[in-house]
Design a protein around this motif. Sequence first.
Motif, PDB file in Angstrom:
ATOM      1  N   ARG A 115      28.853  68.348 -35.528  1.00 38.88           N
ATOM      2  CA  ARG A 115      29.599  67.597 -36.348  1.00 38.88           C
ATOM      3  C   ARG A 115      31.131  67.101 -35.633  1.00 38.88           C
ATOM      4  O   ARG A 115      31.480  66.107 -35.618  1.00 38.88           O
ATOM      5  CB  ARG A 115      29.991  68.244 -37.366  1.00 38.88           C
ATOM      6  CG  ARG A 115      29.135  68.315 -38.513  1.00 38.88           C
ATOM      7  CD  ARG A 115      29.277  69.198 -39.680  1.00 38.88           C
ATOM      8  NE  ARG A 115      28.060  68.964 -40.442  1.00 38.88           N
ATOM      9  CZ  ARG A 115      27.931  69.909 -41.767  1.00 38.88           C
ATOM     10  NH1 ARG A 115      28.644  71.014 -41.929  1.00 38.88           N
ATOM     11  NH2 ARG A 115      26.892  69.622 -42.569  1.00 38.88           N
ATOM     12  N   GLN A 173      33.691  69.442 -42.870  1.00 40.97           N
ATOM     13  CA  GLN A 173      32.587  69.862 -42.876  1.00 40.97           C
ATOM     14  C   GLN A 173      32.572  70.927 -41.315  1.00 40.97           C
ATOM     15  O   GLN A 173      31.924  72.029 -41.305  1.00 40.97           O
ATOM     16  CB  GLN A 173      31.231  69.304 -42.799  1.00 40.97           C
ATOM     17  CG  GLN A 173      31.072  68.815 -44.411  1.00 40.97           C
ATOM     18  CD  GLN A 173      29.922  67.481 -44.250  1.00 40.97           C
ATOM     19  OE1 GLN A 173      29.619  67.148 -43.279  1.00 40.97           O
ATOM     20  NE2 GLN A 173      29.545  67.473 -45.457  1.00 40.97           N
ATOM     21  N   ALA A 174      32.973  70.328 -40.294  1.00 43.53           N
ATOM     22  CA  ALA A 174      32.844  70.815 -38.959  1.00 43.53           C
ATOM     23  C   ALA A 174      33.984  72.033 -39.040  1.00 43.53           C
ATOM     24  O   ALA A 174      33.746  73.155 -38.517  1.00 43.53           O
ATOM     25  CB  ALA A 174      33.391  69.782 -37.890  1.00 43.53           C
ATOM     26  N   ILE A 232      33.277  64.854 -42.361  1.00 40.21           N
ATOM     27  CA  ILE A 232      32.612  65.400 -41.480  1.00 40.21           C
ATOM     28  C   ILE A 232      33.523  66.367 -40.660  1.00 40.21           C
ATOM     29  O   ILE A 232      33.160  67.437 -40.389  1.00 40.21           O
ATOM     30  CB  ILE A 232      32.148  64.044 -40.426  1.00 40.21           C
ATOM     31  CG1 ILE A 232      30.990  63.358 -41.063  1.00 40.21           C
ATOM     32  CG2 ILE A 232      31.848  64.791 -39.057  1.00 40.21           C
ATOM     33  CD1 ILE A 232      30.723  62.053 -40.055  1.00 40.21           C
ATOM     34  N   ARG A 233      34.927  65.753 -40.643  1.00 45.08           N
ATOM     35  CA  ARG A 233      35.961  66.842 -40.337  1.00 45.08           C
ATOM     36  C   ARG A 233      36.005  68.105 -40.786  1.00 45.08           C
ATOM     37  O   ARG A 233      35.834  69.032 -40.526  1.00 45.08           O
ATOM     38  CB  ARG A 233      37.211  66.226 -40.015  1.00 45.08           C
ATOM     39  CG  ARG A 233      38.399  66.918 -39.380  1.00 45.08           C
ATOM     40  CD  ARG A 233      39.499  66.361 -39.325  1.00 45.08           C
ATOM     41  NE  ARG A 233      40.014  65.601 -40.506  1.00 45.08           N
ATOM     42  CZ  ARG A 233      40.648  66.249 -41.383  1.00 45.08           C
ATOM     43  NH1 ARG A 233      40.907  67.470 -41.577  1.00 45.08           N
ATOM     44  NH2 ARG A 233      41.137  65.545 -42.558  1.00 45.08           N
ATOM     45  N   GLU A 255      29.988  64.174 -33.254  1.00 45.63           N
ATOM     46  CA  GLU A 255      29.957  63.020 -34.156  1.00 45.63           C
ATOM     47  C   GLU A 255      31.176  62.383 -34.328  1.00 45.63           C
ATOM     48  O   GLU A 255      31.526  61.450 -34.658  1.00 45.63           O
ATOM     49  CB  GLU A 255      29.113  63.630 -35.490  1.00 45.63           C
ATOM     50  CG  GLU A 255      29.034  62.155 -36.499  1.00 45.63           C
ATOM     51  CD  GLU A 255      28.338  60.857 -35.762  1.00 45.63           C
ATOM     52  OE1 GLU A 255      28.393  59.984 -36.421  1.00 45.63           O
ATOM     53  OE2 GLU A 255      27.435  61.178 -34.924  1.00 45.63           O
ATOM     54  N   TYR A 256      32.089  63.353 -35.100  1.00 47.20           N
ATOM     55  CA  TYR A 256      33.508  62.962 -35.455  1.00 47.20           C
ATOM     56  C   TYR A 256      34.211  62.321 -34.231  1.00 47.20           C
ATOM     57  O   TYR A 256      34.623  61.011 -34.455  1.00 47.20           O
ATOM     58  CB  TYR A 256      34.107  64.077 -35.898  1.00 47.20           C
ATOM     59  CG  TYR A 256      35.676  63.724 -36.449  1.00 47.20           C
ATOM     60  CD1 TYR A 256      35.774  63.473 -37.626  1.00 47.20           C
ATOM     61  CD2 TYR A 256      36.623  63.977 -35.569  1.00 47.20           C
ATOM     62  CE1 TYR A 256      37.124  63.329 -38.300  1.00 47.20           C
ATOM     63  CE2 TYR A 256      37.909  63.465 -36.131  1.00 47.20           C
ATOM     64  CZ  TYR A 256      38.193  63.293 -37.409  1.00 47.20           C
ATOM     65  OH  TYR A 256      39.362  62.985 -38.174  1.00 47.20           O
TER      66      TYR A 256
END
Length: 170
Positions: free
Chosen positions: A73, A104-105, A101-102, A76-77
């Motif tokens: 993640r 969740q990471a 996303i951030r 991806e971010y």
Amino acid sequence: ALRHGLCHGAWGAKLDEGLRLCRDAGDSAHVHYFLGRLYHARDDRDDALRELDRAIALDPSMGEAHLERGILRVEEYARRVGRAGGSWHDVEAREPGLKAIREQAVEDLSVEIGQSSFFREADRLYGRGELARLKGDLGTATEVLTKVVKDDPNHVPARMAIARMASSEL
């Protein structure tokens, strides 16, 4: 691109063999975890995330799967912020879903890993450094990621994270 280039030749054949063996090994958290890592090594992020999600669904306490998913993640971010240009604060405001996303990471990278034979100490530290970076604690991130590179000069993701911080990308 770097990982993709590694998937040619003997390395790619070994990855394919590992994927085949894991797929034939049944339905357990460890099998899906290893499939996730192999797909990540092939730079097949969607399949990697799917397998890591399955591993965590089967064993929510599997810290290794959370760490691997958190690293995916983060990558991806960083890729999306880099493509969009500008500071991560500005890009998050423009791009729907990026903040999630951030977050969740950060959640995945916050899970306790405990003792594991699946990750090297450099990988654990890299996860901690990325967590600090995503939380905006650049001093800690720099300290931890610098230690990763000092201990493992070939740790490319840590080197890239340091370069991104130096160029203020993220």
